[in-house]
Design a protein around this motif. Structure first.
Motif, PDB file in Angstrom:
ATOM      1  N   GLU A  49       0.847  -1.185   0.000  1.00 54.33           N
ATOM      2  CA  GLU A  49       0.000   0.000   0.000  1.00 54.33           C
ATOM      3  C   GLU A  49       0.884   1.238   0.000  1.00 54.33           C
ATOM      4  O   GLU A  49       1.766   1.372   0.846  1.00 54.33           O
ATOM      5  N   TYR A  50       0.628   2.117  -0.940  1.00 57.06           N
ATOM      6  CA  TYR A  50       1.394   3.358  -1.078  1.00 57.06           C
ATOM      7  C   TYR A  50       0.429   4.531  -1.062  1.00 57.06           C
ATOM      8  O   TYR A  50      -0.616   4.484  -1.704  1.00 57.06           O
ATOM      9  N   GLU A  51       0.777   5.557  -0.310  1.00 53.60           N
ATOM     10  CA  GLU A  51      -0.045   6.758  -0.260  1.00 53.60           C
ATOM     11  C   GLU A  51       0.872   7.972  -0.212  1.00 53.60           C
ATOM     12  O   GLU A  51       1.825   8.009   0.565  1.00 53.60           O
ATOM     13  N   HIS A  52       0.587   8.930  -1.064  1.00 51.71           N
ATOM     14  CA  HIS A  52       1.362  10.162  -1.125  1.00 51.71           C
ATOM     15  C   HIS A  52       0.396  11.321  -0.984  1.00 51.71           C
ATOM     16  O   HIS A  52      -0.480  11.519  -1.816  1.00 51.71           O
ATOM     17  N   SER A  53       0.548  12.064   0.101  1.00 50.63           N
ATOM     18  CA  SER A  53      -0.395  13.135   0.387  1.00 50.63           C
ATOM     19  C   SER A  53       0.150  14.514   0.044  1.00 50.63           C
ATOM     20  O   SER A  53      -0.385  15.504   0.483  1.00 50.63           O
ATOM     21  N   GLY A  54       1.200  14.598  -0.699  1.00 47.94           N
ATOM     22  CA  GLY A  54       1.781  15.886  -1.063  1.00 47.94           C
ATOM     23  C   GLY A  54       3.155  16.060  -0.454  1.00 47.94           C
ATOM     24  O   GLY A  54       4.126  16.247  -1.159  1.00 47.94           O
ATOM     25  N   LYS A  55       3.241  16.004   0.875  1.00 47.94           N
ATOM     26  CA  LYS A  55       4.530  16.195   1.532  1.00 47.94           C
ATOM     27  C   LYS A  55       5.046  14.921   2.188  1.00 47.94           C
ATOM     28  O   LYS A  55       6.231  14.769   2.393  1.00 47.94           O
ATOM     29  N   MET A  56       4.152  13.998   2.515  1.00 47.18           N
ATOM     30  CA  MET A  56       4.546  12.760   3.194  1.00 47.18           C
ATOM     31  C   MET A  56       4.278  11.562   2.302  1.00 47.18           C
ATOM     32  O   MET A  56       3.294  11.523   1.567  1.00 47.18           O
ATOM     33  N   LEU A  95       5.671  -3.598   7.439  1.00 48.01           N
ATOM     34  CA  LEU A  95       6.748  -2.661   7.179  1.00 48.01           C
ATOM     35  C   LEU A  95       6.104  -1.319   6.891  1.00 48.01           C
ATOM     36  O   LEU A  95       5.312  -1.197   5.955  1.00 48.01           O
ATOM     37  N   VAL A  96       6.360  -0.363   7.709  1.00 51.97           N
ATOM     38  CA  VAL A  96       5.790   0.953   7.511  1.00 51.97           C
ATOM     39  C   VAL A  96       6.927   1.943   7.335  1.00 51.97           C
ATOM     40  O   VAL A  96       7.869   1.971   8.114  1.00 51.97           O
ATOM     41  N   LEU A  97       6.802   2.700   6.298  1.00 51.37           N
ATOM     42  CA  LEU A  97       7.759   3.771   6.051  1.00 51.37           C
ATOM     43  C   LEU A  97       6.953   5.039   5.856  1.00 51.37           C
ATOM     44  O   LEU A  97       6.155   5.128   4.924  1.00 51.37           O
ATOM     45  N   GLU A  98       7.096   5.949   6.767  1.00 47.25           N
ATOM     46  CA  GLU A  98       6.481   7.264   6.620  1.00 47.25           C
ATOM     47  C   GLU A  98       7.607   8.277   6.704  1.00 47.25           C
ATOM     48  O   GLU A  98       8.290   8.362   7.722  1.00 47.25           O
ATOM     49  N   THR A  99       7.784   8.989   5.632  1.00 45.10           N
ATOM     50  CA  THR A  99       8.861   9.957   5.572  1.00 45.10           C
ATOM     51  C   THR A  99       8.444  11.132   4.709  1.00 45.10           C
ATOM     52  O   THR A  99       7.641  10.963   3.800  1.00 45.10           O
ATOM     53  N   PRO A 100       8.976  12.285   4.990  1.00 45.93           N
ATOM     54  CA  PRO A 100       8.703  13.409   4.096  1.00 45.93           C
ATOM     55  C   PRO A 100       9.279  13.137   2.708  1.00 45.93           C
ATOM     56  O   PRO A 100      10.340  12.517   2.578  1.00 45.93           O
ATOM     57  N   GLN A 101       8.576  13.586   1.691  1.00 45.21           N
ATOM     58  CA  GLN A 101       9.017  13.381   0.303  1.00 45.21           C
ATOM     59  C   GLN A 101      10.428  13.906   0.097  1.00 45.21           C
ATOM     60  O   GLN A 101      11.225  13.299  -0.598  1.00 45.21           O
ATOM     61  N   ILE A 152       3.715   0.194 -11.000  1.00 38.84           N
ATOM     62  CA  ILE A 152       5.136   0.417 -10.731  1.00 38.84           C
ATOM     63  C   ILE A 152       5.615   1.680 -11.426  1.00 38.84           C
ATOM     64  O   ILE A 152       6.361   2.480 -10.844  1.00 38.84           O
ATOM     65  N   ASN A 153       5.189   1.902 -12.662  1.00 35.67           N
ATOM     66  CA  ASN A 153       5.565   3.126 -13.375  1.00 35.67           C
ATOM     67  C   ASN A 153       4.996   4.362 -12.691  1.00 35.67           C
ATOM     68  O   ASN A 153       5.692   5.379 -12.565  1.00 35.67           O
ATOM     69  N   GLN A 154       3.739   4.306 -12.249  1.00 39.20           N
ATOM     70  CA  GLN A 154       3.135   5.429 -11.527  1.00 39.20           C
ATOM     71  C   GLN A 154       3.891   5.709 -10.232  1.00 39.20           C
ATOM     72  O   GLN A 154       4.165   6.862  -9.900  1.00 39.20           O
ATOM     73  N   LEU A 155       4.212   4.658  -9.510  1.00 35.63           N
ATOM     74  CA  LEU A 155       4.923   4.773  -8.243  1.00 35.63           C
ATOM     75  C   LEU A 155       6.293   5.411  -8.459  1.00 35.63           C
ATOM     76  O   LEU A 155       6.666   6.365  -7.778  1.00 35.63           O
ATOM     77  N   SER A 156       7.030   4.891  -9.414  1.00 35.49           N
ATOM     78  CA  SER A 156       8.352   5.409  -9.717  1.00 35.49           C
ATOM     79  C   SER A 156       8.297   6.874 -10.141  1.00 35.49           C
ATOM     80  O   SER A 156       9.089   7.697  -9.683  1.00 35.49           O
ATOM     81  N   LYS A 157       7.361   7.203 -10.996  1.00 32.52           N
ATOM     82  CA  LYS A 157       7.213   8.576 -11.476  1.00 32.52           C
ATOM     83  C   LYS A 157       6.821   9.513 -10.335  1.00 32.52           C
ATOM     84  O   LYS A 157       7.378  10.602 -10.192  1.00 32.52           O
ATOM     85  N   ASP A 158       5.876   9.083  -9.496  1.00 31.73           N
ATOM     86  CA  ASP A 158       5.404   9.918  -8.399  1.00 31.73           C
ATOM     87  C   ASP A 158       6.516  10.216  -7.399  1.00 31.73           C
ATOM     88  O   ASP A 158       6.666  11.349  -6.952  1.00 31.73           O
TER      89      ASP A 158
END
Length: 156
Positions: free
Chosen positions: A63-70, A86-92, A135-141
């Protein structure tokens, strides 16, 4: 906000996998009862191969979520979402580099990011059941906002 989730794909794959295994084990039971030894060996070999293949695929839900800054990434093994998560929460802005690595039966998202003390850490996240489009969307984002060095070039 961008979200990517492969839970439905993993659920479908595992349902089909378990149905095939149930059919093979039922067939093995019938063949034992009817005493068909040669056919029993063939079905037993097939069941063993299906089991090994299932374990090699490593059934991880991603599960991947990008809210703008995190950026928030969760990865856990099917069927439960309670065990190892496995949880990874980090600023972009802390992400330094992203790679997609493919092995024989698995795909990994490899993230290099800065922790609070300035050290670069590496996380390998299983993305085997993500589609090529995801995977392409994830990599690009993620790579759109990679951290820049002082000269203004990306660390990719």
């Amino acid at each position: 906000m961008m979200k990517i989730n492969n839970k439905k794909r993993v659920d479908h794959y595992m349902t089909v996998h378990l149905a095939v295994l149930a059919f093979l084990f039922l067939s093995i039971g019938i063949l034992i009862y009817l005493k068909y030894i040669l056919t029993l060996k063939i079905f037993s070999s097939m069941a063993l191969l299906v089991l090994v293949y299932g374990f090699l695929k490593n059934r991880f839900v991603f599960e991947y979520e990008h809210s703008g800054k995190m950026i928030s990434i969760k990865s856990y093994q099917w069927p439960s979402n309670r065990g190892k998560i496995l949880v990874l929460e980090t600023p972009q802005k802390k992400i330094v580099r992203i790679e997609i690595q493919e092995q024989t039966f698995r795909k990994y998202l490899i993230l290099l990011f800065l922790n609070s003390s300035g050290r670069i850490l590496r996380k390998n996240i299983d993305i085997t059941f993500c589609s090529e489009n995801e995977i392409n969307q994830l990599s690009k984002d993620i790579s759109n906002n990679l951290m820049k060095d002082r000269s203004g070039t990306y660390f990719l």
